[in-house]
Design a protein around this motif. Structure first.
Motif, PDB file in Angstrom:
ATOM      1  N   GLY A  29      62.694  84.439  28.162  1.00 43.27           N
ATOM      2  CA  GLY A  29      62.177  84.452  26.799  1.00 43.27           C
ATOM      3  C   GLY A  29      62.423  83.128  26.099  1.00 43.27           C
ATOM      4  N   ASP A  30      63.626  82.580  26.262  1.00 46.38           N
ATOM      5  CA  ASP A  30      63.944  81.283  25.654  1.00 46.38           C
ATOM      6  C   ASP A  30      63.013  80.197  26.172  1.00 46.38           C
ATOM      7  N   GLN A  31      62.807  80.181  27.488  1.00 45.00           N
ATOM      8  CA  GLN A  31      61.957  79.156  28.099  1.00 45.00           C
ATOM      9  C   GLN A  31      60.522  79.243  27.594  1.00 45.00           C
ATOM     10  N   LEU A  32      59.998  80.456  27.524  1.00 44.05           N
ATOM     11  CA  LEU A  32      58.620  80.641  27.052  1.00 44.05           C
ATOM     12  C   LEU A  32      58.499  80.297  25.566  1.00 44.05           C
ATOM     13  N   ARG A  33      59.512  80.646  24.787  1.00 44.04           N
ATOM     14  CA  ARG A  33      59.458  80.320  23.365  1.00 44.04           C
ATOM     15  C   ARG A  33      59.486  78.809  23.156  1.00 44.04           C
ATOM     16  N   GLN A  34      60.295  78.106  23.946  1.00 40.67           N
ATOM     17  CA  GLN A  34      60.332  76.647  23.836  1.00 40.67           C
ATOM     18  C   GLN A  34      58.984  76.038  24.170  1.00 40.67           C
ATOM     19  N   LYS A  35      58.330  76.571  25.205  1.00 34.35           N
ATOM     20  CA  LYS A  35      56.997  76.083  25.571  1.00 34.35           C
ATOM     21  C   LYS A  35      56.004  76.356  24.439  1.00 34.35           C
ATOM     22  N   ALA A  36      56.126  77.542  23.840  1.00 36.58           N
ATOM     23  CA  ALA A  36      55.224  77.904  22.746  1.00 36.58           C
ATOM     24  C   ALA A  36      55.440  76.996  21.542  1.00 36.58           C
ATOM     25  N   ASP A  37      56.711  76.743  21.198  1.00 38.90           N
ATOM     26  CA  ASP A  37      57.028  75.843  20.075  1.00 38.90           C
ATOM     27  C   ASP A  37      56.445  74.453  20.325  1.00 38.90           C
ATOM     28  N   LYS A  38      56.596  73.977  21.558  1.00 36.88           N
ATOM     29  CA  LYS A  38      56.091  72.642  21.912  1.00 36.88           C
ATOM     30  C   LYS A  38      54.581  72.586  21.807  1.00 36.88           C
ATOM     31  N   LYS A  39      53.920  73.622  22.309  1.00 41.96           N
ATOM     32  CA  LYS A  39      52.456  73.667  22.247  1.00 41.96           C
ATOM     33  C   LYS A  39      51.972  73.749  20.807  1.00 41.96           C
ATOM     34  N   ALA A  40      52.630  74.563  19.998  1.00 40.73           N
ATOM     35  CA  ALA A  40      52.195  74.755  18.610  1.00 40.73           C
ATOM     36  C   ALA A  40      52.316  73.477  17.793  1.00 40.73           C
ATOM     37  N   SER A  41      53.299  72.635  18.124  1.00 44.83           N
ATOM     38  CA  SER A  41      53.538  71.419  17.346  1.00 44.83           C
ATOM     39  C   SER A  41      52.951  70.170  17.995  1.00 44.83           C
ATOM     40  N   SER A  42      52.253  70.331  19.119  1.00 44.15           N
ATOM     41  CA  SER A  42      51.718  69.175  19.832  1.00 44.15           C
ATOM     42  C   SER A  42      50.546  68.568  19.088  1.00 44.15           C
ATOM     43  N   SER A  43      50.255  67.299  19.415  1.00 40.76           N
ATOM     44  CA  SER A  43      49.129  66.599  18.802  1.00 40.76           C
ATOM     45  C   SER A  43      47.824  67.192  19.310  1.00 40.76           C
ATOM     46  N   SER A  44      46.815  67.204  18.453  1.00 37.02           N
ATOM     47  CA  SER A  44      45.537  67.793  18.821  1.00 37.02           C
ATOM     48  C   SER A  44      44.615  66.835  19.562  1.00 37.02           C
ATOM     49  N   GLY A  45      44.927  65.569  19.556  1.00 37.30           N
ATOM     50  CA  GLY A  45      44.096  64.606  20.281  1.00 37.30           C
ATOM     51  C   GLY A  45      42.873  64.209  19.479  1.00 37.30           C
ATOM     52  N   PHE A  46      41.893  63.635  20.195  1.00 38.70           N
ATOM     53  CA  PHE A  46      40.732  63.082  19.502  1.00 38.70           C
ATOM     54  C   PHE A  46      39.753  64.156  19.039  1.00 38.70           C
ATOM     55  N   SER A  47      39.457  65.120  19.895  1.00 42.98           N
ATOM     56  CA  SER A  47      38.503  66.176  19.533  1.00 42.98           C
ATOM     57  C   SER A  47      39.243  67.244  18.743  1.00 42.98           C
ATOM     58  N   PHE A  48      39.395  66.977  17.456  1.00 47.29           N
ATOM     59  CA  PHE A  48      40.335  67.750  16.646  1.00 47.29           C
ATOM     60  C   PHE A  48      40.028  69.244  16.607  1.00 47.29           C
TER      61      PHE A  48
ATOM     62  N   SER B 200      40.151  71.140  20.200  1.00 44.56           N
ATOM     63  CA  SER B 200      41.474  71.125  20.823  1.00 44.56           C
ATOM     64  C   SER B 200      42.505  71.871  19.990  1.00 44.56           C
ATOM     65  N   SER B 201      42.372  71.835  18.658  1.00 45.99           N
ATOM     66  CA  SER B 201      43.337  72.553  17.825  1.00 45.99           C
ATOM     67  C   SER B 201      43.177  74.060  18.030  1.00 45.99           C
ATOM     68  N   THR B 202      41.941  74.514  18.166  1.00 42.33           N
ATOM     69  CA  THR B 202      41.717  75.937  18.426  1.00 42.33           C
ATOM     70  C   THR B 202      42.345  76.346  19.746  1.00 42.33           C
ATOM     71  N   ALA B 203      42.106  75.534  20.776  1.00 41.81           N
ATOM     72  CA  ALA B 203      42.668  75.844  22.093  1.00 41.81           C
ATOM     73  C   ALA B 203      44.190  75.787  22.066  1.00 41.81           C
ATOM     74  N   LYS B 204      44.716  74.824  21.328  1.00 41.81           N
ATOM     75  CA  LYS B 204      46.179  74.667  21.234  1.00 41.81           C
ATOM     76  C   LYS B 204      46.823  75.926  20.648  1.00 41.81           C
ATOM     77  N   PHE B 205      46.271  76.433  19.566  1.00 39.06           N
ATOM     78  CA  PHE B 205      46.844  77.606  18.932  1.00 39.06           C
ATOM     79  C   PHE B 205      46.651  78.858  19.781  1.00 39.06           C
ATOM     80  N   GLU B 206      45.532  78.917  20.529  1.00 37.92           N
ATOM     81  CA  GLU B 206      45.337  80.043  21.446  1.00 37.92           C
ATOM     82  C   GLU B 206      46.404  80.039  22.539  1.00 37.92           C
ATOM     83  N   GLU B 207      46.673  78.860  23.093  1.00 39.94           N
ATOM     84  CA  GLU B 207      47.697  78.760  24.138  1.00 39.94           C
ATOM     85  C   GLU B 207      49.068  79.093  23.583  1.00 39.94           C
ATOM     86  N   ALA B 208      49.363  78.565  22.402  1.00 39.31           N
ATOM     87  CA  ALA B 208      50.660  78.858  21.779  1.00 39.31           C
ATOM     88  C   ALA B 208      50.785  80.351  21.493  1.00 39.31           C
ATOM     89  N   HIS B 209      49.696  80.955  21.036  1.00 35.00           N
ATOM     90  CA  HIS B 209      49.675  82.393  20.769  1.00 35.00           C
ATOM     91  C   HIS B 209      50.048  83.175  22.028  1.00 35.00           C
TER      92      HIS B 209
END
Length: 289
Positions: A5-24, A27-36
């Motif tokens: 659980g700790d490992q997955l939560r850390q991955k989720a936190d990292k994904k949620a706070s990651s940069s969205s890149g050029f195609s804002f 990529s932001s939609t996909a980022k939040f879906e993955e974090a979700h």
């Protein structure tokens, strides 16, 4: 060593706070879906380890990710899942999560589901949290929504719970309103008509608990007018008997009526408690000896 659980939560936190890149936008939609999805997985992992608070926290984070993508149905389900985890050890957090669920359901027009969640809040506050006033409000809220949705049986079940709690809290006019409302609704169906005498009995007892004998007698008259068969029931005869004893200041007579009724129809804890309250209101006659 950290849990899954700790490992997955850390991955989720990292994904949620990651940069969205050029195609804002994409990529932001996909980022939040993955974090979700990662937060959901973390929540499930914590559940497997019986870490209920941590599980609830992750499901709430998953809901926040869903909201960032305007996925309100998913968010509502995540908050509801969070409440189930919180209920194990943190009822106040379970209630907060359910309140978020209700808000989202109402925004989506899912009123029956919102009423169901109000009912869950009431049960948590009544059983886990010991907040009877809060439970009363929640049962009333559920009953009102069910009523607006023409779910009469569900509404009446909530109003009955609300009425009993209101009486327990000494809010007799509020209790009377609910008992009488349920009785009126129940008169219209052969399936529910049999229960009317019970609702009238409880409402009449609440009237007597206010100490207003005149209003109590008027209420009994109203009940027999609405349902003439009520006059011949043991419930009505009992109600008349204890009202007359109360009016006469006859504590012994009151007790005799209660004992006789209890002999054939066992009094439950709610009625017993209310009858003791009523008896304390009887003015004892001064002794002549």
């Amino acid at each position: 060593m950290s849990s899954q659980g700790d490992q997955l939560r850390q991955k989720a936190d990292k994904k949620a706070s990651s940069s969205s890149g050029f195609s804002f936008f994409s990529s932001s939609t996909a980022k939040f879906e993955e974090a979700h999805d990662l937060y959901q997985s973390a929540g499930n992992a914590y559940k497997m380890d019986n870490m209920h608070k941590e599980a609830g926290d992750c499901f709430c984070k998953a809901a926040e990710m869903a909201l960032k993508n305007d996925e309100k149905d998913d968010a509502a389900n995540d908050f509801w899942t969070a409440s189930k985890s919180y209920k194990k050890s943190h009822p106040e957090l379970a209630v907060a999560a359910l309140q978020r669920t209700i808000q989202l359901y109402k925004e989506k027009g899912r009123f029956r589901q919102a009423a169901d969640r109000h009912k869950e809040i009431a049960a948590i506050l009544q059983q886990e949290g010991g907040d009877m006033a809060g439970a009363l409000e929640a049962y009333e809220a559920a009953g009102n929504i069910y009523s607006n949705e023409d779910a009469t049986a569900s509404a009446n079940a909530c109003y009955k719970e609300a009425a009993e709690i209101a009486a327990t809290l000494g809010q007799y006019p509020r209790a009377i309103e609910h008992f009488e409302k349920v009785a009126q609704q129940s008169l219209g169906s052969a399936l529910t008509r049999y229960g009317v005498k019970e609702h009238y009995l409880k409402a009449g007892m609440c009237w007597l608990a206010t100490g207003d004998v005149v209003s109590t007698k008027r209420a009994i008259d109203n009940y027999t007018s609405a349902d003439p068969s009520f006059a011949t029931t043991r419930e009505c005869q009992f109600l008349n008997g204890i009202t007359e004893a109360f009016d006469a200041g006859d504590a012994e007579g009151f007790t005799a009526h209660v004992a006789e009724f209890d002999r054939l129809t066992r009094l439950d804890n709610w009625k017993t408690s209310l009858l003791l309250t009523i008896k304390r209101g009887i003015a004892e006659e001064p002794s002549l000896t």
